[in-house]
Design an enzyme around this catalytic site. Structure first.
Site, PDB file in Angstrom:
ATOM      1  N   CYS A  25      -7.165  38.343   1.558  1.00 20.22           N
ATOM      2  CA  CYS A  25      -8.124  37.269   1.317  1.00 20.22           C
ATOM      3  C   CYS A  25      -8.098  36.816  -0.137  1.00 20.22           C
ATOM      4  O   CYS A  25      -8.762  35.845  -0.505  1.00 20.22           O
ATOM      5  CB  CYS A  25      -9.539  37.688   1.709  1.00 20.22           C
ATOM      6  SG  CYS A  25      -9.796  37.614   3.482  1.00 20.22           S
ATOM      7  N   CYS A  46      -9.516  35.107  -7.876  1.00 17.47           N
ATOM      8  CA  CYS A  46      -9.541  33.765  -8.443  1.00 17.47           C
ATOM      9  C   CYS A  46     -10.478  33.716  -9.653  1.00 17.47           C
ATOM     10  O   CYS A  46     -11.097  34.716 -10.027  1.00 17.47           O
ATOM     11  CB  CYS A  46     -10.000  32.775  -7.389  1.00 17.47           C
ATOM     12  SG  CYS A  46     -11.677  33.054  -6.834  1.00 17.47           S
ATOM     13  N   CYS A  75     -16.728  34.684  -2.899  1.00 20.88           N
ATOM     14  CA  CYS A  75     -16.304  35.563  -3.995  1.00 20.88           C
ATOM     15  C   CYS A  75     -17.502  36.259  -4.621  1.00 20.88           C
ATOM     16  O   CYS A  75     -17.440  37.431  -4.970  1.00 20.88           O
ATOM     17  CB  CYS A  75     -15.598  34.779  -5.095  1.00 20.88           C
ATOM     18  SG  CYS A  75     -14.291  33.736  -4.491  1.00 20.88           S
TER      19      CYS A  75
END
Ligand SMILES: Cc1ncc(COP(=O)(O)O)c(C=O)c1O
Ligand SMILES: Cc1ncc(COP(=O)(O)O)c(C=O)c1O
Lengths: 162, 394, 394, 162
Positions: free
Chosen positions: A33, A58, A102
């Site tokens: 993921c 990220c 996230c």
């Protein structure tokens, strides 16, 4: 896309690293993921004396990790358990909707580290945590998308039928 | 800060000549080609010329070019239109496992309606074996669709050979040439293509303009029914501005193609050589030589693509990545998975797509700026084993 | 020669402000909204703003606007997407007999796939009776689609009432508002619309750009499958230039609408009064007052539309006609036939569609130039009885 | 769209009118397809001494009628019967493809007028001619389109299946 605070934390993340003799460790996420976060805590009495993290992910994942670590240090364990996805997002001045998943990971990893600490204290081995989200979030409406579709099939306003 | 655009797959600037060609259609030439009077006629003439220029780019005949709103529409139409028109003949499609979303998801939509699909595997370079195509063909096969080159990994497929196999068995063959038309030579005769999708921005034309080549005699149902624009095959008032821009860009691409390629390949090959030399555990994705002249696709282990991309963006370097965080689908590139790259590694994808204005100094910059970015992120990564276990970087 | 454009239904010139808004996207702002880096982001922001402006024009919410390649795509998508998404609920559509080709032929394509269709009749003004809608609804009805106003005859349908009937029975209601959005007030709430098609050129935006309004909660299958542009509902790299132009035009239309209407209606009504006063056996087509502010549709008996149009074109007057010779289908307007006008009479159709730059003197010119043109052609016509049997005009 | 010659004939059509005591009359077309042409001929011996027409139709129909009348005057009946669609189109320097069906009507109407003359000469009543093309031509590939589709379904290169 990202707020100034997010970019600041991304560029200069606080508390990166590991704690060699950590009192608790929590890891969530999986590489499929795109995000893995590992949190390390040092507990003094009931207080989080030190928090460090390592994150693969990220920009948002890194900023969230950094922000969670800052928010947690100096807090009591109970207070730290109150840190929620939303409070992190708020502290970051918002995150793009498709990045909300996230931020879940950051608080989750911290909470796991605290649970790990508590389990150890009670002499128990914490049950091996299930690996983070097995399904990745819908970028459009932020619900889990169990299927192979490239967009959310279920909860968005407009939904595309199977 | 100088901007270094190495994300031409996402968007290339319009050529100045293209802008000039479009200008009159923003102002005085506002007519609708369907009109009978002089305002419409001047635009009709322009569209006729435009069709000729796009046709010439791929060695087609004028009337075999149908203008669309881009590669996605062309791909959707080719697949859905052929299936629709072939219902009496069969319901089996053959495609590859590395197609663009606009093929992949159009096919999924068709599958839900009962169409049967064979997805051909690819080798480690992302390339289809033509023999697999031959083996997959059944009496019920109505279309073979394999892309010409993959935008993400750069590998060029053996399309002429696949087309020959389909032609021998009289099965229509479609190729998604969005990544190649206007970039490398594309000749519908040499490729044995019956249908071919192209998109204007690949060759410095406007976003949201494309075409489908439909070989004379191929039976296809419209996707957009309505008026008799585009010979009755694609209804809707034409995006005149886009078509004019695309055709000018096509005209120039035909002329400049050779010199553009000669300019791009050395830059590409420098990056392919110098990035792995500067950063350990970086691998090239896709075929080393059978690849698009401007395409450099690599994976950087232990770090995630978006975070690298953001640091590069701050330094003025614009690139793309096939990582899950970047994809709006939040899934890692199906192309890399099909090539056997594991999902974790694929997160470290970086995609440089060079354009005609890139220069050697741009390559220098990338090779200078990328290594410390990667190191900083690796030091932060729980997956990176080599970092000293207790070192912090703040 | 001064050009008098009274064919705004075919094409309206872009507003200068629209051209200005588009210019940066022809040059420096060339990014792809899907890109993660700064080149893409500035364009993403623009698209978000654009969505807001188009939404505001029809009182929708931003995320309910999906950009398309024009009215034809919007119409095809609404019909095919709803049918596809509703297979389990039913397969019956209700529409009118005066729809635009992009509805009419999309429905014919669906019929071939087994969808059942009720085409409602219209009265002599081309208007649907809402009670007919109510009567046509069955438990298997999945969509009602009736246009807001007809581009050819100008008549405005009782859409709010039809929408109310559909809403009460929880049947999605689509309206083709290409002729009205940006022209007269269009409010998706007041009209009870669940889906609404619009096209940019109707309000001085670029050709080949449109949108579909999809009310939140309405289930629709994509027509263009692929990437996750437009929230996954409409794949394909966006026609950024077109969208920017459309949104600027929408913004201005919202502000100027009232004054545009106030300017158009007196011009329209002068033509409606003065043409029949100057030429015998001319009749108004469509409703005298329930009509688009710039629409004047007449039939001139004993002559064919194209021949009148050509003479007017030579005099600088640009108009349209629903005659068979002009239609690319070579068939007389189905709209006029549905209204009970016979095919021969309908050949004499003339369609004046006025725009904001038309003035009283344009009306004067039409009223001066048209009568001798008609007389010349009537003198040549074997259908015109009144001419002296043996007179020649050479 | 139209050639200069077409426009010239359209603007200034030759031989418009009727011949009150015509030796032959031919009419083709129907208003539904948009074109009706009536030709009147005056025959002297074997020669078309005068030809006049009346036409309801598009620009091409008027120009074709005018051209046919000019081509016919002074010809023998046999020569006039040789006037074909193609020779008319050629004389007009071409017609848009979708207008080709109009040119058929011009020659047809003339030929009918000649047949009418011959029938009368033989003392027969010419059988009532069938009305022009019952189906209108495909604008795309110029074949008759028997169906309701807006474009040609059959003979064009690209064809759209039923
Ligand atoms: C190989 C390929 N096919 C199709 C498409 C879709 O084209 P468009 O974005 O013009 O709809 C793209 C876009 O990048 C592509 O790279
Ligand atoms: C009422 C109506 N619907 C749909 C359309 C089709 O729109 P577009 O030409 O943008 O495809 C038109 C075009 O004139 C129209 O008038």
């Amino acid at each position: 896309m990202y707020s100034d605070i997010v970019m600041e934390h991304f560029k200069n993340p606080r508390n990166v690293g590991e704690i060699p003799d950590a009192d608790g460790v929590g890891e969530v996420g999986n590489p499929a993921c795109g995000d893995i976060m590992a949190f390390y805590i040092k507990v003094n009495g009931n207080i989080l004396e030190d928090v460090k993290f390592k994150t693969f992910g990220c920009g948002a994942a890194i900023a969230v990790s950094s922000m969670v670590s800052e928010m947690a240090i100096g807090k009591t364990l109970e207070e730290a358990m109150q840190i929620t996805n939303n409070s992190v997002i708020e502290a970051l001045n918002g995150l793009p909707k498709k990045k909300h998943h996230c931020s879940n990971l950051g608080a989750d990893a911290l909470h796991r580290a605290i649970e790990d600490f508590r389990s150890k204290q009670q002499g128990r081995q914490m049950e091996k945590p299930v690996d983070g989200p097995e399904v990745c979030s819908c970028p459009v409406c932020d619900v889990n998308d169990p299927e192979e579709a490239p967009y959310c099939n279920t909860a968005c306003g407009h939904s595309s039928p199977k | 800060m100088r901007i270094i655009n190495m994300d031409h797959v996402a968007a290339s600037p319009l050529l100045p000549q293209v802008v000039d060609a479009m200008m009159p259609f923003l102002t005085e030439k506002f007519g609708n080609p369907s009109s009978m009077h002089s305002l419409g006629e001047e635009v009709t003439e322009t569209l006729d010329e435009a069709r000729g220029k796009v046709a010439a780019l791929i060695n087609a005949k004028d009337h075999e070019i149908v203008f669309t709103s881009g590669g996605t529409e062309s791909n959707n139409w080719a697949l859905k239109g052929i299936c629709q028109a072939s219902r009496s003949r069969g319901n089996h499609l053959i495609t590859s496992s590395v197609e663009h979303f606009s093929i992949m998801h159009a096919i999924k939509a068709l599958e839900k309606q009962g169409v049967e699909v064979t997805r051909l595997p690819v080798d480690k370079y992302g390339i289809v074996d033509p023999d697999d195509v031959k083996r997959a063909i059944t009496p019920r096969t109505v279309l073979v669709s394999v892309m010409h080159a993959n935008n993400e990994i750069g590998s060029i497929q053996p399309i002429a050979e696949i087309g020959r196999i389909a032609r021998e068995l009289s099965i229509p063959f479609h190729t998604d040439a969005v990544a190649t038309a206007g970039v490398i030579p594309v000749d519908v005769e040499a490729l044995n293509a019956d249908l071919l999708s192209l998109s204007a921005n690949a060759f410095y034309g406007p976003l949201g303009s494309g075409a489908l080549y439909v070989r004379k005699g191929v039976k296809i149902a419209p996707l957009l029914d309505g008026g008799i624009q585009e010979g009755g095959l694609r209804a809707g008032t034409e995006n005149v501005l886009g078509i004019v821009g695309m055709s000018k860009a096509a005209e120039i691409a035909a002329v400049e193609m050779e010199s553009r390629i000669a300019h791009l390949i050395p830059l590409r090959d420098r990056l392919i050589k110098e990035i792995p030399a500067a950063i350990e555990e970086v691998e090239l994705v896709g075929h080393p030589t059978q690849r698009l002249p401007g395409n450099v696709s690599v994976v950087v282990r232990y770090v995630e693509g978006e975070s690298m991309l953001l640091f590069l963006d701050m330094e003025g370097i614009k690139i793309a990545s096939g990582s899950a965080c970047i994809s709006r689908s939040l899934k890692v590139s199906h192309v890399m998975l099909a090539m056997g790259i594991d999902a974790g590694t694929a997160q470290g994808s970086l995609l440089f797509t060079l354009g005609k204005d890139n220069a050697d100094q741009d390559v220098d910059e990338v090779v200078r700026i990328l290594p410390p970015v990667v190191q900083k992120l690796r030091d932060m990564s729980p997956l990176y084993k080599k970092t000293s276990k207790f070192k912090t970087i703040t």
